[in-house]
Structures are given as structure tokens and as C-alpha cells.
Design a protein around this motif. Structure first.
Motif, PDB file in Angstrom:
ATOM      1  N   MET A   6       1.076  -0.759  -0.680  1.00 23.83           N
ATOM      2  CA  MET A   6      -0.168   0.095   0.284  1.00 23.83           C
ATOM      3  C   MET A   6       0.903   1.430   0.089  1.00 23.83           C
ATOM      4  O   MET A   6       1.493   1.443   0.693  1.00 23.83           O
ATOM      5  N   ALA A   7       0.771   2.276  -0.539  1.00 25.94           N
ATOM      6  CA  ALA A   7       0.968   3.504  -0.940  1.00 25.94           C
ATOM      7  C   ALA A   7       0.838   4.229   0.708  1.00 25.94           C
ATOM      8  O   ALA A   7      -0.883   4.252   0.245  1.00 25.94           O
ATOM      9  N   ALA A  69      -3.322   1.247  -2.906  1.00 22.10           N
ATOM     10  CA  ALA A  69      -2.468   0.059  -3.893  1.00 22.10           C
ATOM     11  C   ALA A  69      -2.044   1.094  -4.594  1.00 22.10           C
ATOM     12  O   ALA A  69      -0.481   1.929  -5.044  1.00 22.10           O
ATOM     13  N   ASP A  70      -3.048   2.377  -5.003  1.00 23.42           N
ATOM     14  CA  ASP A  70      -2.351   3.148  -6.402  1.00 23.42           C
ATOM     15  C   ASP A  70      -3.732   4.710  -5.820  1.00 23.42           C
ATOM     16  O   ASP A  70      -5.010   4.434  -5.133  1.00 23.42           O
ATOM     17  N   GLU A  71      -3.958   5.295  -6.904  1.00 25.59           N
ATOM     18  CA  GLU A  71      -4.303   6.364  -7.608  1.00 25.59           C
ATOM     19  C   GLU A  71      -5.969   6.387  -7.743  1.00 25.59           C
ATOM     20  O   GLU A  71      -6.623   6.662  -7.791  1.00 25.59           O
ATOM     21  N   GLU A  73      -7.417   3.059  -6.997  1.00 23.30           N
ATOM     22  CA  GLU A  73      -7.930   2.508  -6.134  1.00 23.30           C
ATOM     23  C   GLU A  73      -8.603   3.601  -5.242  1.00 23.30           C
ATOM     24  O   GLU A  73     -10.076   3.405  -4.818  1.00 23.30           O
ATOM     25  N   LEU A  74      -7.719   4.680  -5.285  1.00 20.43           N
ATOM     26  CA  LEU A  74      -7.882   6.084  -4.017  1.00 20.43           C
ATOM     27  C   LEU A  74      -9.063   6.929  -4.955  1.00 20.43           C
ATOM     28  O   LEU A  74     -10.333   6.427  -3.551  1.00 20.43           O
ATOM     29  N   ARG A  75      -9.198   6.672  -5.802  1.00 15.56           N
ATOM     30  CA  ARG A  75      -9.885   7.221  -6.398  1.00 15.56           C
ATOM     31  C   ARG A  75     -11.277   6.575  -6.462  1.00 15.56           C
ATOM     32  O   ARG A  75     -12.729   7.014  -6.498  1.00 15.56           O
ATOM     33  N   ALA A  76     -11.365   5.183  -7.293  1.00 14.58           N
ATOM     34  CA  ALA A  76     -12.362   5.024  -6.786  1.00 14.58           C
ATOM     35  C   ALA A  76     -13.741   4.459  -5.209  1.00 14.58           C
ATOM     36  O   ALA A  76     -14.428   4.352  -4.841  1.00 14.58           O
ATOM     37  N   VAL A  77     -12.705   4.707  -4.564  1.00 10.57           N
ATOM     38  CA  VAL A  77     -12.970   4.463  -2.808  1.00 10.57           C
ATOM     39  C   VAL A  77     -13.756   5.541  -2.827  1.00 10.57           C
ATOM     40  O   VAL A  77     -14.878   5.684  -1.874  1.00 10.57           O
ATOM     41  N   PHE A  78     -13.332   6.926  -2.835  1.00 14.88           N
ATOM     42  CA  PHE A  78     -13.843   8.513  -3.019  1.00 14.88           C
ATOM     43  C   PHE A  78     -14.751   8.092  -3.657  1.00 14.88           C
ATOM     44  O   PHE A  78     -15.493   8.649  -2.651  1.00 14.88           O
ATOM     45  N   ALA A  79     -14.477   7.535  -4.514  1.00 15.70           N
ATOM     46  CA  ALA A  79     -16.302   8.079  -5.730  1.00 15.70           C
ATOM     47  C   ALA A  79     -17.222   7.569  -5.030  1.00 15.70           C
ATOM     48  O   ALA A  79     -18.808   7.989  -5.222  1.00 15.70           O
ATOM     49  N   ALA A  80     -17.559   6.617  -3.586  1.00 13.57           N
ATOM     50  CA  ALA A  80     -18.750   6.473  -3.166  1.00 13.57           C
ATOM     51  C   ALA A  80     -18.637   6.458  -1.892  1.00 13.57           C
ATOM     52  O   ALA A  80     -19.943   6.897  -1.464  1.00 13.57           O
ATOM     53  N   ALA A  84     -19.394  13.150  -2.268  1.00  9.30           N
ATOM     54  CA  ALA A  84     -18.926  12.966  -3.557  1.00  9.30           C
ATOM     55  C   ALA A  84     -19.856  12.427  -4.746  1.00  9.30           C
ATOM     56  O   ALA A  84     -20.578  13.232  -5.549  1.00  9.30           O
ATOM     57  N   ALA A  85     -20.975  11.804  -3.872  1.00 11.62           N
ATOM     58  CA  ALA A  85     -21.938  11.159  -5.461  1.00 11.62           C
ATOM     59  C   ALA A  85     -22.910  12.471  -4.894  1.00 11.62           C
ATOM     60  O   ALA A  85     -23.546  12.405  -6.135  1.00 11.62           O
ATOM     61  N   SER A  86     -23.522  13.349  -4.040  1.00 10.21           N
ATOM     62  CA  SER A  86     -23.958  14.462  -4.040  1.00 10.21           C
ATOM     63  C   SER A  86     -23.673  15.504  -4.660  1.00 10.21           C
ATOM     64  O   SER A  86     -23.916  16.496  -5.102  1.00 10.21           O
ATOM     65  N   GLY A  87     -22.267  15.817  -5.088  1.00  8.30           N
ATOM     66  CA  GLY A  87     -21.376  16.602  -5.929  1.00  8.30           C
ATOM     67  C   GLY A  87     -21.184  17.873  -4.642  1.00  8.30           C
ATOM     68  O   GLY A  87     -20.778  19.026  -5.070  1.00  8.30           O
ATOM     69  N   VAL A  88     -21.376  17.268  -3.332  1.00 10.91           N
ATOM     70  CA  VAL A  88     -21.984  18.160  -2.302  1.00 10.91           C
ATOM     71  C   VAL A  88     -19.516  18.343  -1.895  1.00 10.91           C
ATOM     72  O   VAL A  88     -19.056  19.518  -1.875  1.00 10.91           O
ATOM     73  N   LEU A  89     -18.887  17.460  -2.150  1.00  8.70           N
ATOM     74  CA  LEU A  89     -17.328  18.112  -2.320  1.00  8.70           C
ATOM     75  C   LEU A  89     -16.622  16.809  -3.742  1.00  8.70           C
ATOM     76  O   LEU A  89     -17.286  15.858  -4.006  1.00  8.70           O
ATOM     77  N   ARG A  90     -15.727  17.329  -3.680  1.00  9.38           N
ATOM     78  CA  ARG A  90     -14.413  16.643  -5.017  1.00  9.38           C
ATOM     79  C   ARG A  90     -13.000  16.028  -4.359  1.00  9.38           C
ATOM     80  O   ARG A  90     -13.041  17.043  -3.050  1.00  9.38           O
ATOM     81  N   ILE A  91     -13.057  15.734  -4.654  1.00  6.46           N
ATOM     82  CA  ILE A  91     -11.015  15.563  -4.445  1.00  6.46           C
ATOM     83  C   ILE A  91     -10.226  16.250  -5.956  1.00  6.46           C
ATOM     84  O   ILE A  91     -10.398  16.877  -6.882  1.00  6.46           O
ATOM     85  N   LYS A  92      -9.341  17.487  -4.498  1.00  6.84           N
ATOM     86  CA  LYS A  92      -9.104  18.188  -4.839  1.00  6.84           C
ATOM     87  C   LYS A  92      -7.816  17.472  -5.883  1.00  6.84           C
ATOM     88  O   LYS A  92      -6.962  18.201  -7.389  1.00  6.84           O
ATOM     89  N   GLU A  93      -6.524  17.145  -5.041  1.00  5.59           N
ATOM     90  CA  GLU A  93      -4.759  16.889  -5.334  1.00  5.59           C
ATOM     91  C   GLU A  93      -4.613  15.573  -4.615  1.00  5.59           C
ATOM     92  O   GLU A  93      -5.534  15.445  -3.506  1.00  5.59           O
ATOM     93  N   VAL A  94      -4.310  14.664  -5.089  1.00  7.38           N
ATOM     94  CA  VAL A  94      -3.796  13.504  -5.265  1.00  7.38           C
ATOM     95  C   VAL A  94      -2.045  13.760  -5.198  1.00  7.38           C
ATOM     96  O   VAL A  94      -1.966  13.935  -6.543  1.00  7.38           O
TER      97      VAL A  94
END
Length: 107
Positions: A6-7, A69-71, A73-80, A84-94
Motif C-alpha cells: 500500500m502507498a 494500492a494506487d491513485e 483505487e483511491l479515486r474509486a474508494v472516494f467515489a463511493a 462525492a456522489a451528490s456533488g457536495v465534495l470533490r477530490i482536489k489533489e492527490v
């Protein structure tokens, strides 16, 4: 997470298009669901530490140390995340992050 190598990543989140600027973070729509999701990530060892961040940019919400494991996977995890699903929050930077110092266990 499959138990492989894991990174660690530094993740900055930002306000999404459905963030209600007149309300505080705990007053945003779906707070309870988002908080439960985040607590689950801590329980699973995905989020090591994190929380709201102050700073120069009014759009910033939180800074997290995340283990995946990688970016992708990270984005897939946080998409749930309900936010994120309702547009209240987004990932800005990884950004990859090599943790050399951690005094939390020494205390």
C-alpha cells in the motif's frame, strides 16, 4: 484493499458544485452519511489521519493521509462517498507521500 503493498497519499478535498456556502461543514446535506462513510474508511485503515484544513483557498475542505494500492483505487474508494456522489465534495489533489516521521505511536 487486497493486503498487497500500500502507498500513502496526501489528499486534499474541495467544495463541490452542490456545497451550500451559507452553511457550515456539519450542516451540509448528507453530513451523517458522509461522516459514517469516513469513519468506515478509518476503520478499514484507508484513512490514517484527516480533517478540515484552513488555508489560503476558501475552496479547501480537508487534508487526509490515505493508504491505497494506487491513485486509481483511491479515486474509486472516494467515489463511493455520499458527498462525492451528490456533488457536495470533490477530490482536489492527490500526491504521493512518503511518511518518515510519525510521533502518534510514540506518545
Amino acid at each position: 484493499m487486497d493486503g498487497g503493498v500500500m502507498a500513502v497519499f496526501a489528499v486534499t478535498t474541495g467544495k463541490g458544485p452542490n456545497w451550500e456556502h451559507s452553511k457550515g461543514i456539519r450542516e451540509q446535506a448528507g453530513w451523517d452519511e458522509h461522516a459514517a462513510f469516513a469513519d468506515g474508511l478509518v476503520d478499514r485503515g484507508v484513512v490514517l489521519i484527516g480533517g478540515p484544513i484552513g488555508g489560503r483557498n476558501q475552496d479547501d475542505v480537508a487534508l487526509l493521509a490515505v493508504r491505497c494500492a494506487d491513485e486509481a483505487e483511491l479515486r474509486a474508494v472516494f467515489a463511493a462517498d455520499p458527498w462525492a456522489a451528490s456533488g457536495v465534495l470533490r477530490i482536489k489533489e492527490v500526491r504521493s507521500w512518503t511518511l518518515w516521521l510519525d510521533g502518534r505511536q510514540a506518545r
